[in-house]
Design an enzyme around this catalytic site. Sequence first.
Site, mmCIF file in Angstrom:
data_model
loop_
_atom_site.group_PDB
_atom_site.id
_atom_site.type_symbol
_atom_site.label_atom_id
_atom_site.label_comp_id
_atom_site.label_asym_id
_atom_site.label_seq_id
_atom_site.Cartn_x
_atom_site.Cartn_y
_atom_site.Cartn_z
ATOM 1 N N LYS A 18 -38.503 22.889 -56.046
ATOM 2 C CA LYS A 18 -38.338 22.844 -57.831
ATOM 3 C C LYS A 18 -38.500 22.044 -58.362
ATOM 4 O O LYS A 18 -37.971 21.496 -59.368
ATOM 5 C CB LYS A 18 -37.450 24.487 -57.725
ATOM 6 C CG LYS A 18 -38.368 24.818 -59.243
ATOM 7 C CD LYS A 18 -37.393 25.645 -60.420
ATOM 8 C CE LYS A 18 -36.653 24.532 -61.528
ATOM 9 N NZ LYS A 18 -37.603 24.114 -62.016
ATOM 10 N N GLU A 49 -26.144 15.542 -58.620
ATOM 11 C CA GLU A 49 -26.375 14.528 -59.481
ATOM 12 C C GLU A 49 -27.014 14.458 -60.597
ATOM 13 O O GLU A 49 -27.751 15.161 -61.174
ATOM 14 C CB GLU A 49 -27.770 13.408 -58.681
ATOM 15 C CG GLU A 49 -27.055 11.636 -59.402
ATOM 16 C CD GLU A 49 -28.175 12.034 -60.488
ATOM 17 O OE1 GLU A 49 -27.853 11.354 -61.219
ATOM 18 O OE2 GLU A 49 -29.835 11.920 -60.227
ATOM 19 N N CYS A 94 -30.753 8.870 -66.579
ATOM 20 C CA CYS A 94 -28.874 9.126 -66.210
ATOM 21 C C CYS A 94 -28.208 7.767 -65.987
ATOM 22 O O CYS A 94 -26.778 8.054 -66.701
ATOM 23 C CB CYS A 94 -29.355 9.957 -64.987
ATOM 24 S SG CYS A 94 -29.480 9.512 -63.367
ATOM 25 N N GLU A 125 -24.696 12.448 -73.646
ATOM 26 C CA GLU A 125 -25.650 11.818 -72.809
ATOM 27 C C GLU A 125 -26.596 12.603 -74.237
ATOM 28 O O GLU A 125 -27.533 12.875 -73.696
ATOM 29 C CB GLU A 125 -25.684 12.737 -71.477
ATOM 30 C CG GLU A 125 -27.287 11.578 -71.006
ATOM 31 C CD GLU A 125 -27.537 11.977 -69.217
ATOM 32 O OE1 GLU A 125 -28.129 11.435 -68.762
ATOM 33 O OE2 GLU A 125 -27.003 13.682 -69.930
#
Length: 482
Positions: free
Chosen positions: A171, A247, A283, A382
Amino acid sequence: MGTGGRGMTTVESRSVLRVLNPTTGELNSTIPATTAEDVAKAAEQAQQVFDSGVWSRLPVRERSAVLLRLAGLMERDAELLARLDSEDAGKPISECREGDVPGAIESIRWFAEAADKVFGRVAPTGFDSLGLTIREPIGVVAAILPWNYPLAMTAWKVGPALAAGNCLLVKPAEATPRSALHLTALAAEAGLPDGVLTVLPGYGPVAGTALARSPLVGALSFTGSTDTGRRILKDAAETNFKRVSLEMGGKSPQVLMADALAYGDELIDGMIEAAFLTMGQNCTAGSRILVHRSIADDVLARFTVAARDLVIGDPADPRTHIGPLINRAAFDRVAGAVEAARSAGAHIHTAGLPDGLPSRGAYYPPTVVTHAPEGSDVLTKELFGPVVTLQTFTSETEAIALANATAYGLAASVWTRDLDAALRLARGIQAGVVSVNSYSEGDITTPFGGWKESGFGGAEKSTNAFEQWTREKTVWIRSRSR
């Protein structure tokens, strides 16, 4: 990310994906959105294909040959793949051409060549027994992908999953499905049997949740936000306890010791790449600069000058370093955190945006924040944008404490000419990857995965990646005397 964590395409209907160009707001493509029923059918077909053995029982060298042909076709279509990711994600075309697409090709080729080098073990049994530990493909497996590195992350999953003999359901992120769809066409051209690789473009709460809850999916790998990772883990626990590897987010420190400026322009260039690659939508972005107080003023001056020299503009222009954020919601999140810090007394260093940018593009300038209040979002969350904070320290102990003052533990970088200090810092910082005198995630031969709230259940890259997509079986053989 892939299931609505860090960005989502604006849509008018849940029946289609409207893939928008982040630069202009114009429509790149309209794609039917995968439903939960579509996921169930795809999983059933994948199970049938796996059970047939057309791929799972194919000799490993033959599987490798198909994947090597796929890598060659990706090289042939490299410019098209780069353009698709640049248009869908707003990434500078130079990043896609020089980094993302070559990296994706390398991933497919490397795992194809590594497939026959994953060995089992023989236990030290007695003379009358033989204990074998072998690795087998799991069967039907799935991957849910982010939008910031669409093709590269697809390849990180496709390479080891298919090389091991699985059937993979992918996906892609709703904002960036086109390069993954083209990859499936290339895989068919390379000779991959139907049903071995299936791309399911759709929305996270629908298609992503259906994959996480599917009783036929035996393993799922996700790259995206920590919040979405928690939901996937919960869905897996409530259904078939499928193997899950995550992750997730990061708030990576760049630690500059007192002698770091000895590296000159190499240091500043590395810091700029760490902070602003993919507009900070990365990231492992080095979003927290931790610098020894004795060089802090000099570092700030040189870094901000370099940041102001970055070219902000059309991602299709090879000269562009900074394109738009993925969408307006991302802009609002980043801008809101910076303004909140400013209101609380932080100092904001930015040159602003040039004239002539598309009004619908979510452009945000490279920004450095100093004197950020403790606990502020710019220090702890973040942001996924071109914003870095700068903090100072006076000792290694303080530097390590600052580096670890976050719930994340994905990556870090350390700059010093003192090898002993570098080793102490690398061991003391709580992160899955620590680079010394560079900004780096390693290469395809080294594992990539986070600690704390950045990672769970497995690693990407290297032969360690096969552990996500295979399971061990012990075979115990007892010999009989005549």
